[in-house]
Design an enzyme around this catalytic site. Sequence first.
Site, mmCIF file in Angstrom:
data_model
loop_
_atom_site.group_PDB
_atom_site.id
_atom_site.type_symbol
_atom_site.label_atom_id
_atom_site.label_comp_id
_atom_site.label_asym_id
_atom_site.label_seq_id
_atom_site.Cartn_x
_atom_site.Cartn_y
_atom_site.Cartn_z
ATOM 1 N N GLY B 145 43.150 35.161 29.124
ATOM 2 C CA GLY B 145 43.668 34.154 29.777
ATOM 3 C C GLY B 145 42.132 33.678 30.144
ATOM 4 N N SER B 226 43.718 45.540 35.481
ATOM 5 C CA SER B 226 43.653 44.436 36.197
ATOM 6 C C SER B 226 44.689 45.547 37.616
ATOM 7 C CB SER B 226 44.704 43.370 36.311
ATOM 8 O OG SER B 226 45.767 42.745 36.779
ATOM 9 N N GLY B 228 47.852 43.692 40.510
ATOM 10 C CA GLY B 228 48.481 42.735 40.523
ATOM 11 C C GLY B 228 49.275 42.840 42.546
ATOM 12 N N TYR B 487 38.816 43.042 49.633
ATOM 13 C CA TYR B 487 38.384 41.776 49.104
ATOM 14 C C TYR B 487 37.534 40.333 49.984
ATOM 15 C CZ TYR B 487 39.487 38.106 45.213
ATOM 16 O OH TYR B 487 40.153 37.626 44.142
#
Lengths: 569, 569
Positions: B145, B226, B228, B487
């Site tokens: 993507g 990845s 989620g 994060y």
Amino acid sequence: MSDRLSAREVKRHKWWGWGLDDVTFRYDNKPAFAPLAKNKIGVDLAAKDTPVEPDLADFDVPSSRMPADVRALLTGVVGEENLVDDDEYRVLHSFGRSLPDLFRVRAGDFERLVDAVIYPDSEEEVAAILRIVLEKDLVLIPYGGGSCISGSVTPDVTEQRPVLTMNLGRMREVLEIDDTAGLARVEAGVYGPDLEEQLNALGWTVGHFPDSFTYSTLGGWAATRSSGMQSDKYGDIEDIVRGLRMVHPDGIAHTKAIPGRDSGPSVHEMILGSEGRLGIITETTVQVHRLAPVRQVIAYMYPDWEHGIRGMHAIARSTDVSPTFTRLSDGPETEFSLAMVKEPSSTKGKVASKVQDGLFAYLRSKGWDTTNEMSISYVCFEGSKESVDQQKSIVKKIVKHAGGITLGAGPGAIYDQKKFDTPYLRDFMLNYQVFGDVCDTGATWSNLNAVHAKAFEAFHTAQKQQGLPGFMFSHMSHSYHAGACLYFTFAFPYSSHEEALEQYFTAKNAVQQSFVDLGSTVSHHHAVGTEHQPWITEDIGEVGVRMVKGLFADNDPGRNLNPGKVTTP
Amino acid sequence: MSDRLSAREVKRHKWWGWGLDDVTFRYDNKPAFAPLAKNKIGVDLAAKDTPVEPDLADFDVPSSRMPADVRALLTGVVGEENLVDDDEYRVLHSFGRSLPDLFRVRAGDFERLVDAVIYPDSEEEVAAILRIVLEKDLVLIPYGGGSCISGSVTPDVTEQRPVLTMNLGRMREVLEIDDTAGLARVEAGVYGPDLEEQLNALGWTVGHFPDSFTYSTLGGWAATRSSGMQSDKYGDIEDIVRGLRMVHPDGIAHTKAIPGRDSGPSVHEMILGSEGRLGIITETTVQVHRLAPVRQVIAYMYPDWEHGIRGMHAIARSTDVSPTFTRLSDGPETEFSLAMVKEPSSTKGKVASKVQDGLFAYLRSKGWDTTNEMSISYVCFEGSKESVDQQKSIVKKIVKHAGGITLGAGPGAIYDQKKFDTPYLRDFMLNYQVFGDVCDTGATWSNLNAVHAKAFEAFHTAQKQQGLPGFMFSHMSHSYHAGACLYFTFAFPYSSHEEALEQYFTAKNAVQQSFVDLGSTVSHHHAVGTEHQPWITEDIGEVGVRMVKGLFADNDPGRNLNPGKVTTP
């Protein structure tokens, strides 16, 4: 580090079989066992006297090929007392505990033994030994508890170089516990019971209980991708081991015990399952959990395997329960389990036996086949009393909906206590020229019944073609989102010493081939070693094998590290 | 396969920024946003007109270096319409969406663009393209993507060979669902929303929702490891992807979607995170779950970060709850979130705003600092109504015990709807010469507060030394047994175009270095690419880097597969 064991204090198997010298299987207190052996495989246990144990003095044991100068270099690292090369130790360390290993060791088939066994007590010593191995072009085989059943610790009979086995058993300490993170840093050589004892004393558990628990080590679990009975809750070893240290030819490989594991291709997952071909695992950091306040194993009974699988699948799919383990025996394994029950001696036991008789009569009146089809299941719950009670109540409903009944905690507790005794049975049966062994595979929920049926068909067809009787039974355990492990046990009397191993491999290979023919794995948790190599290509594909071979060749160009295991060369 | 999209129908970003052409961040309806920008980083949004979008016609775009004969070979595989080499597509595919990428693409910094973009529609076409790549010595970069923020899709500026990017976007079908096993076989090029739409229609979900969800693909998730937002329940991509197929220089690598994953070193885990360096992932088999009947996101408030972490840790340790996600914003992020709230227009919204004012006044009366310290948390529950209600009740008690309060479902629902909008904010702030970017790391529960504090210290020290203002905030998410992800988001105005990237890297690198200095990972789920390579040795160790480099060199000796990503060379 002051209370280190010396080499000869490290726990070990008897040289010719499983476990302790003075422990053996007995059937005189199990009234249904001898009739079962007679009925299923035509073996009359009463017709033979109790056998005499093998005596190493009866055999020719080849001398060690370790050159004296190399031996001196090695003892220079660990001290004279921590390098052992007497006959018994070299024999012991040259075999795992697979059926062919047991057969060969009892027969004195000592064509190629390891040449010395070394017991380091630190990562530095391991590194120093590895340097000598590479400089002097030795072969190095790591040895944990010696319980492996796929040939991972056995030297190649054609190996011309001196072979050194490294026993990690002196490195057995829990080094550090991070209470907040729930992580323990532990030396790789610790045996299962020793690890749990050290942790339990502080209120912790790893929760990893493979069948081999009593004779396997943390480092061995990691090096062979082990899976324990309680994996439903605690995970397989790749979930449990979060970080590790491995002595590699170029230095120390280490992976961090931190969530968000690894960048890029996982170095951690290259080391797990590498069976010594990339280096020696010296330390791992494992997840630890607080001991649960309540633990209960509940038994259930289903009319047959298919009903049981329906129940197991429904439990796995439920978002409201998370059992510690789930296990379902098929009809033949249920029959076998009932034959392993001891004759009741106490009044309580006699009452329980009567209750069971009444229950079975009731089930027969409902149309159940209580001899061949009925399938027993065990589910373990841990947590607070409220949580355990609630989960039991939900599972009871699921089982009922699937056509089963709840038996209760009594049989569950018996299962839980006896679970590590089974390996002694193989040695016992060998006394009667009977092979008993196991095969395991992973299958998806949609494929479980087909794999189960095809494995039975493969085994019995093979036995028919061999003109031999055979008994096989199995259970489902290790439940996951997508499927579960199927675990098969088979037994048969071989016809002669000369034909024995060929008969064994004919039977076992038929079962293994049936797994991969239906797309299942060659093994769920018994590693590759040498015994499962015939199916490695069907398991991970040609390109996968090429990638793994390339990895080994790149990291160990001299083939000094346990060569021939997992893949050739 | 008849309804395949053609190349130009595949969803794509605007060439110069995130997402759709006509979507942009606006602040005129968020009364607290402009004051926050002024207050925190001294930027007066009102002082500048709405900026003009960049126009590709204003820049020099170098021509494609793909030789005509090679181009003809490639179009021979996919057809003329599925090889695109116009300026816009080559620019678009030469950059990910990292901050430096956005800065460079907007500035027309096109020193080395990819030379063509090819859109295969089958594994066979991918294999045929790879053969041409190897024969003609091209460089091949896989493109999902295009959302990556660590440089994984960008060609090396010094690359002299023709560079071909492979966009997998035409391969987007759910091929097969195994209802019983809960597994779906899916082509790798499918975008997140398309995947969920196809599965939701049949009652299933994968449950993988990274921040990049709207502009990332299944194959991209696998190739970059990845994670989620809902990983607490559904797992990280390495848990979700059970099997895969990859076109490798020597054939098709494939791993079985079966429990008891892999024998020996895990081929599966070598491929995950390989960022195109071992081949092209064409298909994965993923775990799918039934859509939960009830889903609720509940908001909680703690007086500060430390109290919040205490609550988060207690939730993670509880054996009685299993939330879908758990998230805690620190004081600055809570302040930022409140500044992102729209001016209420409805009566209901105005009432809610009054209620909030009253609540904050009450909390201040209790001694809470409602401007800088107060920390908001979101926890998501899924399951039956009974299970969700019960878990909510348990978490409410845990939060209270940790010193927090339950706000309820209102703010939770707002968070849940807005979660994918944040990337547009970076493009908007760039219009004001403001950099906004993110760093993430994994840390143990015992280390979370220290890593959090040190990252802030590192950022603000760096900004002070640069003589620049700076605003940083963070949250904790992705909870595991041993720890969680931290994060961080930071923003600051750069002083000039010439100094901009150096200022950016000074700030970002200080934060990254603070992670590894405390033993945390260089990134929790943002891959390595080129941007995180400076810390790869600190992350996986020298021997680990050596093992990964050896793996790449062995499988791709000509360095044709996305060279320079994860490791050099």
